[in-house]
Enzyme design. Sequence first.
Site, short mmCIF file in Angstrom:
data_model
loop_
_atom_site.label_atom_id
_atom_site.label_comp_id
_atom_site.label_asym_id
_atom_site.label_seq_id
_atom_site.Cartn_x
_atom_site.Cartn_y
_atom_site.Cartn_z
N ASP A 1 6.97 -3.12 -20.55
CA ASP A 1 8.34 -3.09 -21.09
C ASP A 1 9.26 -2.24 -20.19
O ASP A 1 10.41 -2.61 -19.94
CB ASP A 1 8.37 -2.59 -22.55
CG ASP A 1 7.31 -1.56 -22.84
OD1 ASP A 1 6.49 -1.27 -21.96
OD2 ASP A 1 7.30 -1.00 -23.96
N ASP B 1 9.87 -14.57 -13.73
CA ASP B 1 11.06 -15.36 -14.07
C ASP B 1 12.27 -14.44 -14.17
O ASP B 1 13.37 -14.78 -13.73
CB ASP B 1 10.88 -16.10 -15.40
CG ASP B 1 10.33 -17.51 -15.18
OD1 ASP B 1 9.71 -17.73 -14.12
OD2 ASP B 1 10.52 -18.37 -16.05
N LYS C 1 -0.08 -2.59 -20.27
CA LYS C 1 0.41 -2.14 -21.58
C LYS C 1 -0.70 -1.26 -22.16
O LYS C 1 -1.26 -1.52 -23.24
CB LYS C 1 0.71 -3.38 -22.45
CG LYS C 1 1.37 -3.09 -23.76
CD LYS C 1 2.82 -2.67 -23.65
CE LYS C 1 3.39 -2.33 -25.02
NZ LYS C 1 4.67 -1.61 -24.95
N TYR D 1 -4.13 -16.72 -20.84
CA TYR D 1 -3.97 -18.16 -20.64
C TYR D 1 -5.32 -18.88 -20.54
O TYR D 1 -5.38 -20.10 -20.62
CB TYR D 1 -3.15 -18.46 -19.38
CG TYR D 1 -1.69 -18.01 -19.48
CD1 TYR D 1 -1.20 -17.43 -20.64
CD2 TYR D 1 -0.82 -18.20 -18.42
CE1 TYR D 1 0.11 -17.02 -20.74
CE2 TYR D 1 0.50 -17.79 -18.51
CZ TYR D 1 0.96 -17.20 -19.67
OH TYR D 1 2.28 -16.80 -19.76
N ASP E 1 3.83 -13.80 -15.45
CA ASP E 1 4.56 -15.04 -15.71
C ASP E 1 5.99 -14.71 -16.16
O ASP E 1 6.98 -15.25 -15.66
CB ASP E 1 3.82 -15.82 -16.80
CG ASP E 1 4.31 -17.24 -16.96
OD1 ASP E 1 5.19 -17.64 -16.17
OD2 ASP E 1 3.82 -17.95 -17.85
#
Length: 364
Positions: A223, A251, A191, A141, A247
């Site tokens: 994942d 959620d 990852k 970001y 992020d």
Amino acid sequence: MQFDLAVLPGDGIGPEVANEGIKVLQAIGERFDHSFNLHYGLVGGVAIDQLGTALPPDTLEMCRRCDAVLLAAVGGPRWDDPQAKVRPEDGLLTLRKGLGLFANLRPVKVFPTLIDSTNLKPDVIQGVDFIFVRELTGGLYFARPKRQWQTSRGRRATDSMTYSEQEIERIVRVGFELARGRRKKLTSVDKANVLESSRLWRQVAMEVAEYYPDVELEHMLVDACAMRLIQNPTYFDVIVTENMFGDILTDEASMLAGSMGMLPSASLAGVPQEGGNIFGMYEPIHGSAPRRAGLDMANPIATILSIAMMLRYSFGLIKEAQTIDSAVDEVLSQGYRTYDIMGEGKTRVGTKQMGDLIAAKVGG
Ligand code: NAD
């Protein structure tokens, strides 16, 4: 005691839920004899409309002068044009960076009274109680280059996933410190099978682990973590991860608690300590829910619980924070629900009434 608090209501349902958070804070002030001086500022779409910028310099300066910041939510379809030069979310990102808020804490706890309000089976979510630590000022970001350009074969765009070992070390430390005060289990999510930045993340996490022999560190691919959160969420105690993974996963995790309207967050400028006085910005994890704005429908509990986190980490007021947590518990136990957590046989209330009920409980 006296505290200065910057209040940034923002857009959509932001002002409505911020009001209820402040109502509960004032009730704490009256009961425990503290005074909270409120300083209101503009951020997000409302700031773009009035001043042409998502974060006016005055707002940033005011936040720096305060002991903590309450931010409700920014954004909405009015400012969603992908061609727009300035977006409400720019205000949020600049605020986080400008205030050095690198550690985002998001507790995920399933209230026993809401166990039937989620889409998951009660036996899967019973007892869920973990905390996400998301890196907030680095990674995809923020890192450069970040741009879109024209080539002879069409448009191209790039974002950069960059982390320094210092950035990784300080956020992983936050994870270890929190785990030390809990069940002593830290899951570091990356990852590393494909990303170089994740391989550095994993190396640094293992180096920091040497200072915390009492905490069990495990690594999990992002994942696999997304899957495990749904399959067996009670597995987790503390999860630490980079900005974008955090992020998305937070959620997903919010659904365990029944609604985005239930989850608070704290963004801190240092390693958190209960009863400490570290500078932080406190916000519900949800956005501005534009379709619900102005209808007295939004659930203010995420904002109210964010105020409790503020008392705990920035104002050193543990008893007061517990008072808010218990008040929320009691009001839910009595069957009061906003639309998003409504269940059979419960009493539906609006934003203001939910705030009134919790403030009244806080008042004793
Ligand atoms: P959202 O969080 O606003 O809403 C997602 C869903 O949850 C919607 O169905 C909404 O009605 C519901 N919801 C959210 N908060 C609720 C609450 N307190 N009570 C009851 N229901 C609630 O996410 P979105 O719809 O993807 O985004 C809307 C706008 O918010 C966009 O402009 C987005 O960029 C912005 N946004 C801002 C933040 C922030 O300010 N931190 C975070 C996420 C999204």
